[in-house]
Design a protein around this motif. Structure first.
Motif, short mmCIF file in Angstrom:
data_model
loop_
_atom_site.label_atom_id
_atom_site.label_comp_id
_atom_site.label_asym_id
_atom_site.label_seq_id
_atom_site.Cartn_x
_atom_site.Cartn_y
_atom_site.Cartn_z
N GLU A 180 20.95 -0.13 -17.42
CA GLU A 180 20.12 -0.16 -16.48
C GLU A 180 19.37 -1.63 -16.69
N ASN A 181 18.58 -1.83 -15.43
CA ASN A 181 18.12 -3.38 -15.46
C ASN A 181 16.68 -3.47 -16.14
N ASP B 240 9.62 -5.16 -16.06
CA ASP B 240 10.02 -4.37 -15.14
C ASP B 240 11.29 -3.63 -15.75
N ASP C 93 13.99 -0.41 -15.09
CA ASP C 93 14.88 0.63 -14.39
C ASP C 93 14.96 1.85 -15.61
N ASP D 63 16.57 5.19 -14.32
CA ASP D 63 17.18 5.93 -13.52
C ASP D 63 17.89 7.00 -14.47
N LYS E 125 16.27 8.33 -9.51
CA LYS E 125 15.73 7.21 -9.46
C LYS E 125 14.24 6.85 -9.72
N SER E 126 13.97 5.89 -10.88
CA SER E 126 12.63 5.67 -11.15
C SER E 126 12.80 4.26 -12.08
N GLU E 127 11.37 3.65 -12.05
CA GLU E 127 11.23 2.29 -12.53
C GLU E 127 9.74 2.48 -13.17
#
Length: 860
Positions: A467-468, A485, A487, A489, A507-509
């Protein structure tokens, strides 16, 4: 006659030509000019004594002057002599005949004398230039001198001279431990300037060569300038500090293979005091090491050092490749480059600037553990491949201590595994295994004066799915400002407090920004969690080091609970008060935890909370089907505890729910709760099943930690009371037992008076009466440790029979007909929570207290 004259003329010409040829080639030996030569030399200095052999002279036809010279003369001053090869000069014959000064220039050529002998002679002559600058420091060796002295025809005192010659196999002593050997050079000297040419010498076992060194007299100083170079030689670079009075402590003492090109200039007076020293050097080396107390990680290879020392300021510029001292970390296919600039003024701190870059290096994490250590963080043993660009600067004080350290770095890494122990992460991320993997990471670091900026952009994984992540951290004035920040997911998230669960592949952050203080306090300016169209928002949350909330401006949720219910709630601060508003919230788990005492008050998470909370909630689910609606009211909080409260709502949109709390002047907290048809609340108790109908009234008085309570439930029915059923079975009251586990049994009244202090609950009296059974009980409970209860259980027929025997009153209350039934039983229940032991005994006579309480209920 004519023939005779011709013969005489030819003879005379022949004689004259012969004489001329003889005079111009062989010359004539004579001592007639000895006195003239001696007088001319004394014009240079009267102390000079000259011993001459025969003097030769030749005729110079170009100017009709005689070239006069003498071989192997001796010259002395006060018995300090040197051997000469010859003295020669040109004598103008016409001036000599007319008694004028016939000599304009004289040349004195010495033999090769010992330098010590030559120095003694010069010292007697008191020629300061040579003695002070060169000769006084030169030991051993040979010197040959050619001196050309020019006389002014108008003034015998006006003398110009030049000296030239050569020095061979000389030695110059610099200090007790240091000397220059095998000195060889040519020189040219006039009144103000000395030029040394074609110099060769050896110093500290390496050879030095110079094309030219110039020495010029300026006022009371002599200015010396020149160049020199060395071939590749193994030397110790710290020898420079002997000349420039600066400690090169940064550089290791081990010898290096070095070649150099140098320019040197300085001024020196008669006392050998040096000023205006100027050095420009280029040193080429194969390997160079710094001292381990500064860094023991890399060394330099195939580089050059530019040294510039001007006006007591030293500047060293190093350009080189660098390699890691652990050879396993070096990659021959890539280049690691470094540029280092060292500046230092006399009696000032040194300034060091370093630019360092590597294209691709693989290093084991054990090397980084020397430099990087964080609490709860750890690097596994692993090979880390990275590239970097780094700019480093710092000061070195007089003790060579590093000050004002700053660094700017750009790093790229392929993969790093980090061990991180965090119970908080494990609490919310079920698949977190105390390890985070970062890959394709880009890290920027800017550190200066204990302030730094840290920027990370990377892929991360806690479950083998990338993930980022983006993290920015800035440190100012003992505060760390951060912005994250993330990610999420692939992550599975469980927030038990909100009864919320986020599944994988949704999808979530998460975005968090705030401040962390050195005293372990954290301020979250914003926390935003987004799951598709759902979110959790927190603003201005301040948490102190013991995890207590100091302040909170906003807590807003718009999520779906595990039960599939929509949670939409906002807790917002307005003018030091809070408003808890929302359309709907699933609080079934909160109610369950509250009733079984498994959770603390939510206000206990705050530090010294003093405020009003105003409620306006559309629906609050207490289980999957039942809910409180149109909740209105206010709560006053003092020191994290409810001081006053008044809440009104409807249960299932039809029945009454009222809760009031009041604290009087004696600091006694009085609680009143009234619920019609309280089944949604009571069914959470494990020892009651199938509760129906009824009305619940609770009154409580809390003072100094002790709570005195009275609980009443009126006109209700239960389907199953496991403990009561067991008592009935043991007492062979099978019919009532079947009723309790079947359709249910009705009670008209239930009342319990009890006191609570800490983990101890004392049941003063619990009484229940119904058409089928009545119960009275007392005892105590120590939470999670011990239960001790005893009481009386009687079927309704026995009660009626007993009461009917009371004269007059019995007939009025129960009539004349007495039903049949068994006697009641007394019972005891005791033991730890999971190992309760129950015993029963039949009774024939009811206690007066039981009868009294029964009569009270019947009469009401």
């Amino acid at each position: 006659m004519r023939k005779i004259i011709s013969i005489i003329t030819i003879s005379i010409i022949t004689v004259l030509v012969t004489i001329l040829i003889f005079l111009t080639t062989t010359g004539i030996r004579t001592d007639n000019f000895n006195s003239l030569i001696i007088e001319k030399v004394k014009e240079i200095d009267p102390k000079i004594k000259l011993k001459l052999n025969q003097v030769n002279f030749k005729l110079n036809l170009s100017n009709f002057e005689f070239e006069i010279f003498t071989l192997d003369p001796q010259i002395a001053i006060n018995e300090k002599d040197i051997d000469l090869e010859n003295i020669k000069f040109d004598l103008n014959i016409f001036d000599y005949i007319s008694n004028k000064n016939p000599i304009s220039e004289i040349s004195i050529i010495s033999k090769e004398n010992d330098i010590d002998q030559f120095i003694d002679f010069i010292n007697e002559y008191d020629f300061n230039l040579a003695r002070t600058l060169i000769l006084k420091q030169i030991k051993k060796g040979k010197i040959k001198v050619i001196s050309n002295v020019t006389f002014d025809k108008n003034s015998s005192k006006n003398i110009q001279y030049t000296l030239n010659g050569s020095v061979t196999d000389a030695e110059i002593k610099l200090s007790k431990q240091s000397k220059i050997e095998n000195v060889k050079f040519d020189f040219l000297v006039d009144q103000d300037v000395i030029n040394l040419n074609e110099i060769e010498l050896s110093f500290d076992k390496f050879l030095i060569a110079s094309e030219k060194i110039r020495i010029k007299k300026i006022d009371n100083y002599f200015e010396i300038s020149g160049d020199f170079k060395t071939n590749e030689t193994k030397i110790n670079l710290n020898n420079y500090k002997k000349f420039i009075n600066i400690n090169l402590d940064l550089i290791d003492d081990r010898p290096i293979n070095l070649s150099s090109e140098n320019e040197l200039s300085f001024k020196i007076n008669k006392k050998l005091n040096i000023k205006d020293l100027r050095i420009i050097s280029k040193l080429n080396f194969d390997k160079l090491f710094t001292k381990s107390k500064y860094q023991d990680f890399i060394y330099f290879k195939d580089g050059n050092i530019l040294i510039n020392y001007i006006k007591e300021e030293l500047k060293i510029v190093l350009n080189s490749e660098f390699l890691f001292k652990n050879n396993n970390n070096n990659n021959n296919k890539t280049k690691n480059l470094i540029n280092l600039i060292y500046k230092k003024k006399q009696n000032k701190d040194a300034l060091v600037n370093i630019d360092l870059s590597n294209s691709k290096s693989t290093i084991n994490s054990k090397e980084f553990k020397k430099f990087i250590q964080f609490k709860n963080f750890g690097l596994q043993d692993q090979d880390i491949t990275f590239a970097s660009e780094n700019s480093i600067s710092f000061k070195l004080n007089k003790k060579n201590e590093i000050q004002n350290f700053s660094i700017k770095s750009k790093l790229k890494s392929e993969s790093i595994l980090i061990d991180y122990q965090s119970q908080r992460i494990k609490k919310y991320f079920s698949d977190f295994k105390n390890q985070i993997k970062f890959s394709n990471s880009h890290l920027d670091i800017d550190y200066k004066n204990k302030k730094f900026i840290f920027n990370l952009k990377s892929k991360y994984s806690i479950n083998d799915i990338n993930e980022n992540v983006s993290l920015n951290v800035e440190k100012k004035d003992n505060k760390y400002f951060f912005d994250l920040d993330l990610d999420l997911d692939s992550a599975e998230i469980d927030i038990e407090e909100l009864d919320y669960q986020k599944k994988a592949d949704i999808k979530s952050e998460l975005n968090i920004n705030g401040t962390y203080n050195d005293n372990n306090e954290i301020f979250f300016k914003n926390i935003n969690f987004n799951e598709e169209e759902k979110s959790i928002i927190v603003e201005n949350l301040e948490i102190e080091k013991n995890d207590k909330i100091k302040s909170l401006d906003l807590f807003e949720i718009d999520i779906i609970s595990k039960n599939g219910k929509e949670n939409k709630l906002e807790f917002k601060k307005v003018n030091n008060n809070y408003y808890l508003t929302g359309s709907q919230f699933d609080g079934s788990k909160n109610i369950k935890n509250l009733l079984d005492n498994s959770s603390k008050s939510i206000f206990s998470n705050f530090k010294n909370l003093n405020t009003y909370i105003y409620l306006d909630i559309g629906k609050y689910f207490v289980d999957n089907f039942s809910y409180l609606s149109n909740i209105k009211g206010e709560i006053q909080i003092k020191n994290n505890k409810v001081f006053n409260s008044n809440i009104n709502a409807k249960l299932n949109n039809k029945t009454k729910f009222i809760l009031s709390i009041f604290t009087n002047d004696k600091k006694q907290k009085i609680t009143n709760l009234e619920i019609d048809e309280p089944e949604p609340f009571i069914k959470n108790f494990k020892f009651i099943k199938g509760f129906k109908e009824g009305k619940l009234i609770y009154e409580g008085l809390n003072y100094e930690g002790k709570t005195i309570s009275n609980l009443k439930i009126i006109d209700f029915k239960v389907q199953e009371v496991p403990l009561l059923a067991k008592l009935l079975t043991l007492a062979s009251l099978q019919g009532i037992a079947d009723l309790l586990t079947g359709e249910g049994i009705r009670f008209t009244d239930f009342e319990m008076e009890y006191e609570t202090l800490g983990n101890n609950t004392k049941i003063k009296e619990m009484y229940a009466i119904g058409p089928a059974i009545s119960l009275m009980m007392e005892g105590y409970i120590v939470k999670d440790e011990l239960t001790s209860l005893n009481g009386t259980l009687v079927p309704a027929t026995t009660i009626n029979k007993t009461i009917s025997k009371i004269p007059m009153l019995g007939e009025i209350l129960v009539g004349k007909k007495i039903g049949e039934g068994v006697f009641g039983v007394s019972f005891k229940i005791k033991g730890p929570p999971k190992k309760l032991k129950t015993s029963v005994n039949p009774i024939k006579t009811l206690t007066p207290r039981f009868i009294t309480r029964t009569l009270e209920k019947i009469s009401n």
